[in-house]
Design an enzyme around this catalytic site. Sequence first.
Site, PDB file in Angstrom:
ATOM      1  N   ARG A 117       0.830  -1.220   0.000  1.00 52.83           N
ATOM      2  CA  ARG A 117       0.000   0.000   0.000  1.00 52.83           C
ATOM      3  C   ARG A 117       0.854   1.255   0.000  1.00 52.83           C
ATOM      4  NH1 ARG A 117      -3.788  -1.600   4.289  1.00 52.83           N
ATOM      5  NH2 ARG A 117      -3.098   0.076   5.615  1.00 52.83           N
ATOM      6  N   ARG A 138       8.676   5.700  -4.862  1.00 56.44           N
ATOM      7  CA  ARG A 138       8.797   6.544  -6.050  1.00 56.44           C
ATOM      8  C   ARG A 138      10.244   6.689  -6.486  1.00 56.44           C
ATOM      9  NH1 ARG A 138       4.704  10.093  -4.577  1.00 56.44           N
ATOM     10  NH2 ARG A 138       2.786   8.895  -4.786  1.00 56.44           N
ATOM     11  N   ARG A 168      -7.818  -4.331  14.052  1.00 55.93           N
ATOM     12  CA  ARG A 168      -6.940  -3.464  14.823  1.00 55.93           C
ATOM     13  C   ARG A 168      -7.763  -2.222  15.139  1.00 55.93           C
ATOM     14  NH1 ARG A 168      -2.971  -4.169  18.109  1.00 55.93           N
ATOM     15  NH2 ARG A 168      -1.407  -2.541  17.978  1.00 55.93           N
ATOM     16  N   ARG A 199       1.078   8.673  14.742  1.00 53.81           N
ATOM     17  CA  ARG A 199       1.105   9.927  13.982  1.00 53.81           C
ATOM     18  C   ARG A 199       0.306  11.013  14.690  1.00 53.81           C
ATOM     19  NH1 ARG A 199      -2.042   7.443   8.654  1.00 53.81           N
ATOM     20  NH2 ARG A 199      -3.589   6.284   9.839  1.00 53.81           N
ATOM     21  N   GLU A 251      -2.637   9.617  17.368  1.00 50.34           N
ATOM     22  CA  GLU A 251      -3.268   8.333  17.039  1.00 50.34           C
ATOM     23  C   GLU A 251      -2.501   7.188  17.690  1.00 50.34           C
ATOM     24  OE1 GLU A 251      -4.318   7.904  12.889  1.00 50.34           O
ATOM     25  OE2 GLU A 251      -3.943   5.749  12.980  1.00 50.34           O
ATOM     26  N   TYR A 286      -9.701  -3.750   3.857  1.00 48.73           N
ATOM     27  CA  TYR A 286      -9.283  -2.354   3.917  1.00 48.73           C
ATOM     28  C   TYR A 286      -9.700  -1.678   2.616  1.00 48.73           C
ATOM     29  CZ  TYR A 286      -6.305   1.725   4.415  1.00 48.73           C
ATOM     30  OH  TYR A 286      -5.849   3.003   4.532  1.00 48.73           O
ATOM     31  N   ASP A 346     -10.039   2.111   0.662  1.00 52.26           N
ATOM     32  CA  ASP A 346     -10.014   3.567   0.591  1.00 52.26           C
ATOM     33  C   ASP A 346     -11.435   4.021   0.269  1.00 52.26           C
ATOM     34  OD1 ASP A 346      -7.326   3.930   1.112  1.00 52.26           O
ATOM     35  OD2 ASP A 346      -6.750   3.687  -0.996  1.00 52.26           O
TER      36      ASP A 346
END
Length: 378
Positions: A177, A181, A258, A289, A314, A362, A364
Amino acid sequence: MTSIDAVVAGAGLWGCTVARRLAESGRNVLVLEKRPVVGGNVRCETDPATGIEIHTYGSHIFHTHLDDVWDFVNRFISFNGYQHKVLARYKGKTYFLPLGLTLVNQFYGINLTPSELPAFIANEASRDVPQGVTPSNFEEQAISFVGRPLYEAFIRDYTRKQWGRDPKELDASIIRRLPVRTSYDVNYFSDYRQGIPLTGYNSLFDRLLNHPNITVQCDTDWLTWKEGEGKALSHLPVFYSGPIDALFGYKFGALEWRSLNFEVERVNCADYQGTSVVNYTLADVPWTRIHEYKHYHPEQKDVMAHPETIICKEFPKKWELGDEPYYSVNNRETDELLAKYKQEAAKMSNITIGGRLGEYKYYDMDQSIARALAVDLT
Ligand code: UDP
């Protein structure tokens, strides 16, 4: 509404998209939502003192490469053009994710070009994962992507915090995920269609459900409603986006998730961290984060300039039945359990199961909508 033709159980993105499609095809829909408000985990609340849109269930950034999904949501809302960037704090320094030229050159203090990066990474990776060997777990996959030094700096501890497990015990697909780059592009997502709704996420749900053929009833759990008040309507088609195991009373056991805790703080400064998300990659802090929500709306000049800001730390945590499920823990064990529930579901004739909880996957936001647009409504 005189008569009901279909029931949608759960008013998240999947459920509300299905409800809208049903309504537009001329059917009267009853949308039942267990929570007091619609919107699922995309739900936000606006802080009255500062006007900051707080993402109650953690940061949500809409991004997609799917034309039909983009066109669909843009019928209801417009986006502000926000492009997501994620920074990473490691040993007192701040780096740009994702793993690419910017991070690698900064981390190693070198100046690679795009064409030099793959060979550099392959060389780093080959010390631990021999070339040609298919990575069998998360750690091997991550090292083969970025090499051990970057893995240990940015991935290993973060992943342990996030998943509560050693990365060797996790599925390799999780790290796929995370984009890698070869350019200086620090946009976290590769989709150029991106943004935050100008009028806020809640407006998307209000507008999706604003149709004469849709009736919404909150504070109503379909699972109990169908045994009482809704018993007479048991012949109607149902579009269910609650947890698939809950549908069958967890009879084979609960699918593992989770969960997360969010600690929201009001801070007495206009700008706490200069960006919307900073990941803390090492184990020295317990959170993964910090979100600073005002940065999602740079167009809201008054909110940006407000002398206060709101941050949110978090903390991942073990999920127990009754906790909010966030991330499905997909592994061989849960795959087998899911297959059993799916077999049960296949025996039911008038129910369509979907969404993140229903499919135990999961998703998006754009994927949830895409799945809802593909549902056969006949
Ligand atoms: N990840 C990591 N370090 C980071 C960010 C992500 O190791 O700084 C790994 C971690 O295992 C995580 C996965 O990459 O579960 C996917 O990250 P993503 O940012 O997509 O997670 P999300 O925002 O959906 O929680």
